[in-house]
Write a protein that holds these residues in place. Structure first.
Motif, PDB file in Angstrom:
ATOM      1  N   LEU A   8       0.761  -1.183  -0.065  1.00 46.07           N
ATOM      2  CA  LEU A   8      -0.090   0.045   0.048  1.00 46.07           C
ATOM      3  C   LEU A   8       0.790   1.201  -0.070  1.00 46.07           C
ATOM      4  O   LEU A   8       1.686   1.540   0.990  1.00 46.07           O
ATOM      5  CB  LEU A   8      -1.024  -0.038   1.254  1.00 46.07           C
ATOM      6  CG  LEU A   8      -1.966   1.166   1.224  1.00 46.07           C
ATOM      7  CD1 LEU A   8      -3.036   0.999   0.151  1.00 46.07           C
ATOM      8  CD2 LEU A   8      -2.559   1.192   2.720  1.00 46.07           C
ATOM      9  N   SER A   9       0.791   2.044  -1.104  1.00 46.67           N
ATOM     10  CA  SER A   9       1.524   3.205  -1.143  1.00 46.67           C
ATOM     11  C   SER A   9       1.271   4.239  -0.114  1.00 46.67           C
ATOM     12  O   SER A   9      -0.172   4.121   0.020  1.00 46.67           O
ATOM     13  CB  SER A   9       1.434   3.815  -2.585  1.00 46.67           C
ATOM     14  OG  SER A   9       0.246   4.130  -2.827  1.00 46.67           O
ATOM     15  N   GLY A  10       1.896   5.088   0.030  1.00 43.63           N
ATOM     16  CA  GLY A  10       1.696   6.283   1.023  1.00 43.63           C
ATOM     17  C   GLY A  10       2.007   5.789   2.603  1.00 43.63           C
ATOM     18  O   GLY A  10       2.320   4.840   2.794  1.00 43.63           O
TER      19      GLY A  10
ATOM     20  N   VAL B 167       4.356 -22.283   6.370  1.00 39.80           N
ATOM     21  CA  VAL B 167       5.398 -21.227   5.704  1.00 39.80           C
ATOM     22  C   VAL B 167       4.619 -20.090   5.448  1.00 39.80           C
ATOM     23  O   VAL B 167       3.630 -19.876   5.050  1.00 39.80           O
ATOM     24  CB  VAL B 167       6.177 -21.849   4.283  1.00 39.80           C
ATOM     25  CG1 VAL B 167       6.822 -20.913   3.814  1.00 39.80           C
ATOM     26  CG2 VAL B 167       6.584 -23.221   4.600  1.00 39.80           C
ATOM     27  N   ASN B 168       5.200 -19.198   6.408  1.00 36.81           N
ATOM     28  CA  ASN B 168       4.739 -17.647   6.179  1.00 36.81           C
ATOM     29  C   ASN B 168       5.611 -16.544   5.367  1.00 36.81           C
ATOM     30  O   ASN B 168       6.794 -16.456   5.892  1.00 36.81           O
ATOM     31  CB  ASN B 168       4.516 -17.071   7.930  1.00 36.81           C
ATOM     32  CG  ASN B 168       3.514 -18.088   8.328  1.00 36.81           C
ATOM     33  OD1 ASN B 168       2.243 -18.401   7.855  1.00 36.81           O
ATOM     34  ND2 ASN B 168       3.513 -18.088   9.641  1.00 36.81           N
ATOM     35  N   ILE B 169       4.979 -16.057   4.362  1.00 32.56           N
ATOM     36  CA  ILE B 169       5.956 -15.342   3.635  1.00 32.56           C
ATOM     37  C   ILE B 169       5.695 -13.736   4.463  1.00 32.56           C
ATOM     38  O   ILE B 169       4.635 -13.172   4.345  1.00 32.56           O
ATOM     39  CB  ILE B 169       5.333 -15.058   2.357  1.00 32.56           C
ATOM     40  CG1 ILE B 169       5.511 -16.689   1.601  1.00 32.56           C
ATOM     41  CG2 ILE B 169       6.395 -14.029   1.535  1.00 32.56           C
ATOM     42  CD1 ILE B 169       6.604 -17.244   1.583  1.00 32.56           C
ATOM     43  N   ALA B 170       6.620 -13.476   5.017  1.00 30.52           N
ATOM     44  CA  ALA B 170       6.898 -11.934   5.533  1.00 30.52           C
ATOM     45  C   ALA B 170       7.653 -11.009   4.619  1.00 30.52           C
ATOM     46  O   ALA B 170       7.396 -11.062   3.460  1.00 30.52           O
ATOM     47  CB  ALA B 170       7.374 -12.094   6.944  1.00 30.52           C
ATOM     48  N   SER B 171       8.230 -10.245   5.265  1.00 29.41           N
ATOM     49  CA  SER B 171       9.075  -9.492   4.500  1.00 29.41           C
ATOM     50  C   SER B 171      10.608  -9.030   5.422  1.00 29.41           C
ATOM     51  O   SER B 171      10.409  -8.974   6.735  1.00 29.41           O
ATOM     52  CB  SER B 171       8.385  -8.071   4.193  1.00 29.41           C
ATOM     53  OG  SER B 171       9.349  -7.148   3.511  1.00 29.41           O
ATOM     54  N   ALA B 172      11.529  -8.533   4.665  1.00 29.50           N
ATOM     55  CA  ALA B 172      12.650  -8.150   5.540  1.00 29.50           C
ATOM     56  C   ALA B 172      12.359  -6.766   6.179  1.00 29.50           C
ATOM     57  O   ALA B 172      13.082  -6.387   7.209  1.00 29.50           O
ATOM     58  CB  ALA B 172      14.046  -7.780   4.533  1.00 29.50           C
ATOM     59  N   LEU B 173      11.328  -6.130   5.729  1.00 27.37           N
ATOM     60  CA  LEU B 173      10.879  -4.959   6.284  1.00 27.37           C
ATOM     61  C   LEU B 173      10.025  -5.109   7.761  1.00 27.37           C
ATOM     62  O   LEU B 173       9.972  -4.301   8.474  1.00 27.37           O
ATOM     63  CB  LEU B 173       9.787  -4.090   5.502  1.00 27.37           C
ATOM     64  CG  LEU B 173      10.392  -3.457   4.072  1.00 27.37           C
ATOM     65  CD1 LEU B 173       9.364  -3.059   3.319  1.00 27.37           C
ATOM     66  CD2 LEU B 173      11.520  -2.631   4.463  1.00 27.37           C
ATOM     67  N   ALA B 174       9.771  -6.512   7.944  1.00 32.04           N
ATOM     68  CA  ALA B 174       9.274  -6.837   9.232  1.00 32.04           C
ATOM     69  C   ALA B 174      10.341  -6.308  10.263  1.00 32.04           C
ATOM     70  O   ALA B 174       9.957  -6.083  11.637  1.00 32.04           O
ATOM     71  CB  ALA B 174       9.041  -8.179   9.340  1.00 32.04           C
TER      72      ALA B 174
ATOM     73  N   GLU C 112      11.784   1.066   9.617  1.00 31.98           N
ATOM     74  CA  GLU C 112      12.296   2.562   9.352  1.00 31.98           C
ATOM     75  C   GLU C 112      12.356   2.979   7.896  1.00 31.98           C
ATOM     76  O   GLU C 112      12.247   3.950   7.377  1.00 31.98           O
ATOM     77  CB  GLU C 112      13.176   2.883  10.012  1.00 31.98           C
ATOM     78  CG  GLU C 112      14.460   2.089   9.976  1.00 31.98           C
ATOM     79  CD  GLU C 112      14.805   0.714  10.704  1.00 31.98           C
ATOM     80  OE1 GLU C 112      16.046   0.535  10.570  1.00 31.98           O
ATOM     81  OE2 GLU C 112      13.699   0.294  11.173  1.00 31.98           O
ATOM     82  N   TYR C 113      12.390   1.918   7.057  1.00 31.44           N
ATOM     83  CA  TYR C 113      12.528   1.930   5.680  1.00 31.44           C
ATOM     84  C   TYR C 113      11.430   1.875   4.776  1.00 31.44           C
ATOM     85  O   TYR C 113      11.311   1.827   3.707  1.00 31.44           O
ATOM     86  CB  TYR C 113      13.550   0.795   5.264  1.00 31.44           C
ATOM     87  CG  TYR C 113      15.105   0.983   5.439  1.00 31.44           C
ATOM     88  CD1 TYR C 113      15.895   1.705   4.896  1.00 31.44           C
ATOM     89  CD2 TYR C 113      15.558   0.316   6.736  1.00 31.44           C
ATOM     90  CE1 TYR C 113      17.197   1.860   5.211  1.00 31.44           C
ATOM     91  CE2 TYR C 113      16.713   0.589   7.330  1.00 31.44           C
ATOM     92  CZ  TYR C 113      17.688   1.428   6.524  1.00 31.44           C
ATOM     93  OH  TYR C 113      18.861   1.613   6.943  1.00 31.44           O
ATOM     94  N   ALA C 114      10.194   1.813   5.310  1.00 35.12           N
ATOM     95  CA  ALA C 114       8.934   1.756   4.888  1.00 35.12           C
ATOM     96  C   ALA C 114       7.931   2.743   5.454  1.00 35.12           C
ATOM     97  O   ALA C 114       7.764   2.666   6.716  1.00 35.12           O
ATOM     98  CB  ALA C 114       8.228   0.186   5.078  1.00 35.12           C
ATOM     99  N   HIS C 115       7.164   3.388   4.899  1.00 34.34           N
ATOM    100  CA  HIS C 115       6.050   4.371   5.258  1.00 34.34           C
ATOM    101  C   HIS C 115       4.825   3.244   5.314  1.00 34.34           C
ATOM    102  O   HIS C 115       4.870   2.383   4.658  1.00 34.34           O
ATOM    103  CB  HIS C 115       5.683   5.424   4.323  1.00 34.34           C
ATOM    104  CG  HIS C 115       6.998   6.407   4.148  1.00 34.34           C
ATOM    105  ND1 HIS C 115       7.572   7.004   5.091  1.00 34.34           N
ATOM    106  CD2 HIS C 115       7.612   6.494   3.062  1.00 34.34           C
ATOM    107  CE1 HIS C 115       8.470   7.810   4.676  1.00 34.34           C
ATOM    108  NE2 HIS C 115       8.702   7.490   3.463  1.00 34.34           N
ATOM    109  N   GLY C 116       3.975   3.919   6.097  1.00 36.60           N
ATOM    110  CA  GLY C 116       2.701   3.399   6.433  1.00 36.60           C
ATOM    111  C   GLY C 116       2.674   1.840   7.218  1.00 36.60           C
ATOM    112  O   GLY C 116       3.427   1.690   8.036  1.00 36.60           O
ATOM    113  N   ILE C 117       1.658   1.149   6.991  1.00 39.36           N
ATOM    114  CA  ILE C 117       1.634  -0.116   7.865  1.00 39.36           C
ATOM    115  C   ILE C 117       1.942  -1.412   7.232  1.00 39.36           C
ATOM    116  O   ILE C 117       1.965  -2.186   7.906  1.00 39.36           O
ATOM    117  CB  ILE C 117       0.128  -0.210   8.107  1.00 39.36           C
ATOM    118  CG1 ILE C 117      -0.714  -0.550   6.937  1.00 39.36           C
ATOM    119  CG2 ILE C 117      -0.319   0.896   8.954  1.00 39.36           C
ATOM    120  CD1 ILE C 117      -2.113  -1.179   7.467  1.00 39.36           C
ATOM    121  N   TYR C 118       2.612  -1.481   6.001  1.00 41.42           N
ATOM    122  CA  TYR C 118       2.933  -2.536   5.367  1.00 41.42           C
ATOM    123  C   TYR C 118       3.929  -3.369   6.055  1.00 41.42           C
ATOM    124  O   TYR C 118       4.026  -4.353   6.389  1.00 41.42           O
ATOM    125  CB  TYR C 118       3.674  -2.540   4.009  1.00 41.42           C
ATOM    126  CG  TYR C 118       4.276  -3.762   3.391  1.00 41.42           C
ATOM    127  CD1 TYR C 118       3.401  -4.515   2.654  1.00 41.42           C
ATOM    128  CD2 TYR C 118       5.661  -3.910   3.488  1.00 41.42           C
ATOM    129  CE1 TYR C 118       3.643  -5.687   2.240  1.00 41.42           C
ATOM    130  CE2 TYR C 118       5.943  -5.224   2.854  1.00 41.42           C
ATOM    131  CZ  TYR C 118       5.220  -5.883   2.208  1.00 41.42           C
ATOM    132  OH  TYR C 118       5.640  -6.990   1.462  1.00 41.42           O
TER     133      TYR C 118
END
Length: 220
Positions: free
Chosen positions: A90-92, A133-140, A144-150
């Motif tokens: 989700l952008s923003g 198997v749960n696909i998360a993200s390194a942003l988890a 601080e490298y991502a805006h919003g709630i992703y």
């Protein structure tokens, strides 16, 4: 033969998991919104590997459709591998976020894998084996490298996986959290990054090498 259910199977990481698992002679249940793409993939894999494939069209942000997938996870033939892959970005940032879009992202990225994991877990525990198997993200772990709630939604997936592993790992359930960094998917088309095939192969190598040992959580 064992059976794997993969959400978000119509493209990207989910499609590669489907191809790799079918090549290992797993029957499949493919879940996504895009019926045509699911049917095309199912036909490809049936011809290539002779496996049985079910197709479930479902929007996991919709409670009724999510329940259909949960019901399949509780039904026979049993699901031995659950790949919680469906997700979106989700952008923003927070300031300009649309509340409905935020709710849908939370439902898809966090609530859906939580409820689907709960649905499959009872049968796995009775049988004494299973893989989630749960696909998360390194942003988890780098919010601080991502805006919003992703990043927050993926942090939920990661911490759920850690708690789940502590609870059911000693009972024979393998739990893996996959944390892709920059990977070329439908969500991220950044050039010169890891290909989806390489990501899935690396995650699956960890999974199959760990089967002989006490299940552990792997962040790939």
């Amino acid at each position: 033969m064992t059976t794997a259910l993969i959400t978000g199977a119509s493209s990207g990481i989910g499609t590669v998991y489907a191809r790799r698992l079918a090549a290992r002679n797993h029957d499949l249940v493919l879940v996504a919104r895009a019926t045509d793409r699911l049917n095309t993939l199912a036909e490809e894999l049936r011809k290539a590997h002779g496996v049985t494939i079910e197709v479930i069209t479902a929007d996991l942000t919709d409670a009724a459709q999510l329940n259909l997938v949960a019901d399949r996870l509780r039904a026979d033939p049993p699901i031995d591998i659950l790949v919680n892959n469906a997700g979106a970005g989700l952008s923003g940032g927070f300031a300009d976020a649309n509340p409905i879009a935020l709710e849908n992202l939370l439902r898809l990225n966090s609530l859906a894998p939580t409820l689907l994991t709960t649905a499959v877990l009872g049968g796995m525990l009775k049988r004494g084996h299973g893989s989630i198997v749960n696909i998360a993200s390194a942003l988890a772990i780098l919010p601080e490298y991502a805006h919003g709630i992703y990043a927050a939604t993926k942090s939920c997936v990661l911490t759920m996986s850690q708690s789940l592993n502590a609870e059911v790992g000693p009972q024979g359930i393998y739990v893996q959290a996959v944390l892709p960094a920059a990977t070329r998917t439908d969500i991220s088309k950044v050039p010169d990054v890891m290909e989806v095939d390489d990501l899935v192969d690396a995650a699956m190598t960890r999974r199959f090498h760990a089967r002989a040992a006490l299940p552990q959580l792997h962040a790939d």
